[in-house]
Design a protein around this motif. Structure first.
Motif, PDB file in Angstrom:
ATOM      1  N   ALA A 167     -18.962   0.475  47.110  1.00  0.00           N
ATOM      2  CA  ALA A 167     -18.324   2.013  47.337  1.00  0.00           C
ATOM      3  C   ALA A 167     -18.848   2.434  45.617  1.00  0.00           C
ATOM      4  O   ALA A 167     -18.751   3.259  45.504  1.00  0.00           O
ATOM      5  CB  ALA A 167     -16.862   2.470  47.293  1.00  0.00           C
TER       6      ALA A 167
ATOM      7  N   ARG B  73     -21.114   5.104  43.879  1.00  0.00           N
ATOM      8  CA  ARG B  73     -21.108   6.062  43.427  1.00  0.00           C
ATOM      9  C   ARG B  73     -21.128   6.053  42.054  1.00  0.00           C
ATOM     10  O   ARG B  73     -21.610   7.615  41.004  1.00  0.00           O
ATOM     11  CB  ARG B  73     -19.294   6.257  43.374  1.00  0.00           C
ATOM     12  CG  ARG B  73     -18.640   7.281  42.577  1.00  0.00           C
ATOM     13  CD  ARG B  73     -17.221   7.607  42.653  1.00  0.00           C
ATOM     14  NE  ARG B  73     -16.648   8.281  41.641  1.00  0.00           N
ATOM     15  CZ  ARG B  73     -15.350   8.682  41.149  1.00  0.00           C
ATOM     16  NH1 ARG B  73     -14.461   8.206  42.355  1.00  0.00           N
ATOM     17  NH2 ARG B  73     -15.350   9.494  40.430  1.00  0.00           N
TER      18      ARG B  73
ATOM     19  N   LYS C  48     -10.540  13.515  42.346  1.00  0.00           N
ATOM     20  CA  LYS C  48     -11.300  13.498  43.521  1.00  0.00           C
ATOM     21  C   LYS C  48     -11.956  14.912  43.609  1.00  0.00           C
ATOM     22  O   LYS C  48     -12.982  15.469  43.480  1.00  0.00           O
ATOM     23  CB  LYS C  48     -10.940  13.294  45.010  1.00  0.00           C
ATOM     24  CG  LYS C  48     -10.395  11.389  44.806  1.00  0.00           C
ATOM     25  CD  LYS C  48     -10.024  11.175  46.492  1.00  0.00           C
ATOM     26  CE  LYS C  48      -8.938  12.217  47.130  1.00  0.00           C
ATOM     27  NZ  LYS C  48      -8.843  11.323  48.540  1.00  0.00           N
TER      28      LYS C  48
ATOM     29  N   ILE D  92     -19.938   9.297  50.046  1.00  0.00           N
ATOM     30  CA  ILE D  92     -19.279   8.815  49.025  1.00  0.00           C
ATOM     31  C   ILE D  92     -17.561   8.674  49.328  1.00  0.00           C
ATOM     32  O   ILE D  92     -17.089   7.419  49.338  1.00  0.00           O
ATOM     33  CB  ILE D  92     -19.459   9.512  47.375  1.00  0.00           C
ATOM     34  CG1 ILE D  92     -20.972   9.045  47.036  1.00  0.00           C
ATOM     35  CG2 ILE D  92     -18.232   8.007  46.895  1.00  0.00           C
ATOM     36  CD1 ILE D  92     -21.499   9.584  45.731  1.00  0.00           C
ATOM     37  N   SER D  93     -17.075   9.642  49.256  1.00  0.00           N
ATOM     38  CA  SER D  93     -16.368   9.998  49.620  1.00  0.00           C
ATOM     39  C   SER D  93     -15.861   8.988  51.890  1.00  0.00           C
ATOM     40  O   SER D  93     -14.864   8.356  51.274  1.00  0.00           O
ATOM     41  CB  SER D  93     -15.677  10.565  50.360  1.00  0.00           C
ATOM     42  OG  SER D  93     -15.522  11.932  49.597  1.00  0.00           O
TER      43      SER D  93
ATOM     44  N   SER E 145     -15.571   5.340  50.226  1.00  0.00           N
ATOM     45  CA  SER E 145     -15.264   5.005  49.473  1.00  0.00           C
ATOM     46  C   SER E 145     -13.116   4.415  49.735  1.00  0.00           C
ATOM     47  O   SER E 145     -12.008   4.583  48.913  1.00  0.00           O
ATOM     48  CB  SER E 145     -14.472   6.203  48.433  1.00  0.00           C
ATOM     49  OG  SER E 145     -15.703   5.851  47.547  1.00  0.00           O
TER      50      SER E 145
ATOM     51  N   TYR F   5     -11.740   1.858  48.217  1.00  0.00           N
ATOM     52  CA  TYR F   5     -11.901   1.289  46.776  1.00  0.00           C
ATOM     53  C   TYR F   5     -10.406   2.815  46.489  1.00  0.00           C
ATOM     54  O   TYR F   5      -9.743   2.470  45.827  1.00  0.00           O
ATOM     55  CB  TYR F   5     -13.173   2.615  46.232  1.00  0.00           C
ATOM     56  CG  TYR F   5     -13.733   3.414  45.539  1.00  0.00           C
ATOM     57  CD1 TYR F   5     -13.326   1.651  43.706  1.00  0.00           C
ATOM     58  CD2 TYR F   5     -14.236   5.064  44.849  1.00  0.00           C
ATOM     59  CE1 TYR F   5     -13.490   2.997  42.843  1.00  0.00           C
ATOM     60  CE2 TYR F   5     -13.308   5.218  43.542  1.00  0.00           C
ATOM     61  CZ  TYR F   5     -13.348   4.408  42.613  1.00  0.00           C
ATOM     62  OH  TYR F   5     -13.654   4.734  41.196  1.00  0.00           O
ATOM     63  N   ASN F   6     -10.212   3.995  46.856  1.00  0.00           N
ATOM     64  CA  ASN F   6      -9.574   4.562  47.342  1.00  0.00           C
ATOM     65  C   ASN F   6      -8.154   4.350  47.027  1.00  0.00           C
ATOM     66  O   ASN F   6      -7.127   4.242  46.224  1.00  0.00           O
ATOM     67  CB  ASN F   6      -9.701   5.829  47.439  1.00  0.00           C
ATOM     68  CG  ASN F   6     -10.569   7.146  47.219  1.00  0.00           C
ATOM     69  OD1 ASN F   6     -10.723   7.004  45.710  1.00  0.00           O
ATOM     70  ND2 ASN F   6     -11.428   7.754  47.890  1.00  0.00           N
TER      71      ASN F   6
END
Length: 231
Positions: free
Chosen positions: A85, A89, A137, A156-157, A160, A163-164
């Protein structure tokens, strides 16, 4: 688990998906937690059919793991997925910022400034973690929108999610002022067309926090238990 009111015309399946995914992403359902179809059906006041369908969907999104003979669990945070991710990004956001320096709609720039102002308003608010994270975000989504890259931000979302979740874990007790300062610099880059500092700024914003995450995992046994061992 945080429950919401059902939206108008929202199906049981849509409602179940929204509630479960939001709770996983917000760490209300913690990594490694065992999930029971019957318990979830009772809490959400739906039948077990939408629960099963949603769990299958969340499994495809790598947020749910099914272990034979053991049960269904919220997936542990996978460092390999975090790496992917960040790679995606970091590289794409640099290019999008460069494009923004050449051409960026005034309306989208104003929306980014409003989003930044909202972040400043809530920074000292108690229990602001999820709200601040969502505004963060939103700020970056507007950057991609302004360069006509909405679908890239969606991609990307989608990659992710791990990652988030790691970001949220690290931000629980961290100072968010540096994030706001970096967002101010993002806007300055666009307004003043400062392409020469893009690589350094994006690296500090996206890559550098990983160093703190490693230390957090090493020093916090509970958080370490949320991380998947890929060895």
């Amino acid at each position: 688990m945080i429950l919401y009111d059902k939206l108008e015309k929202e199906t049981s399946k849509e409602y179940t998906y929204r509630v479960l995914k939001d709770n996983i992403m917000a760490l209300e359902l913690k990594p490694g937690m065992l999930l029971s179809e019957s318990d979830l059906a009772q809490k959400l006041n739906v039948s077990r059919t939408p629960i099963r369908e949603v769990l299958i969907r969340l499994k495809s999104e790598k947020l749910i793991e099914v272990k034979p003979q053991s049960g269904t669990f919220v997936s542990l945070i996978d460092w390999n997925l975090i790496d992917q991710a960040i790679f995606m990004r970091y590289n794409l956001e640099k290019m999008v910022l460069e494009e923004a320096c050449d051409n960026f709609p005034e309306d989208d720039l104003m929306e980014m400034e409003k989003c930044l102002f909202a972040q400043k308003l809530i920074i000292d608010k108690s229990d602001n973690l999820i709200e601040f994270h969502n505004l963060d975000k939103q700020f970056h989504r507007l950057l991609f929108k302004g360069t006509d890259k909405n679908d890239i931000w969606e991609a990307i979302s989608n990659i992710s999610t791990h990652y988030n979740r790691m970001r949220l874990l690290s931000e629980i007790n961290s100072e968010k002022g540096c994030i706001i300062d970096q967002h101010i610099t993002y806007l300055d880059i666009i307004k003043e067309k400062k392409k020469d500092i893009i690589e350094e700024v994006v690296s500090n914003h996206i890559k550098k926090p990983m160093d703190g995450w490693v230390k957090l995992i090493e020093n916090n046994p509970e958080i370490a238990s949320y991380i998947k061992n890929n060895n």
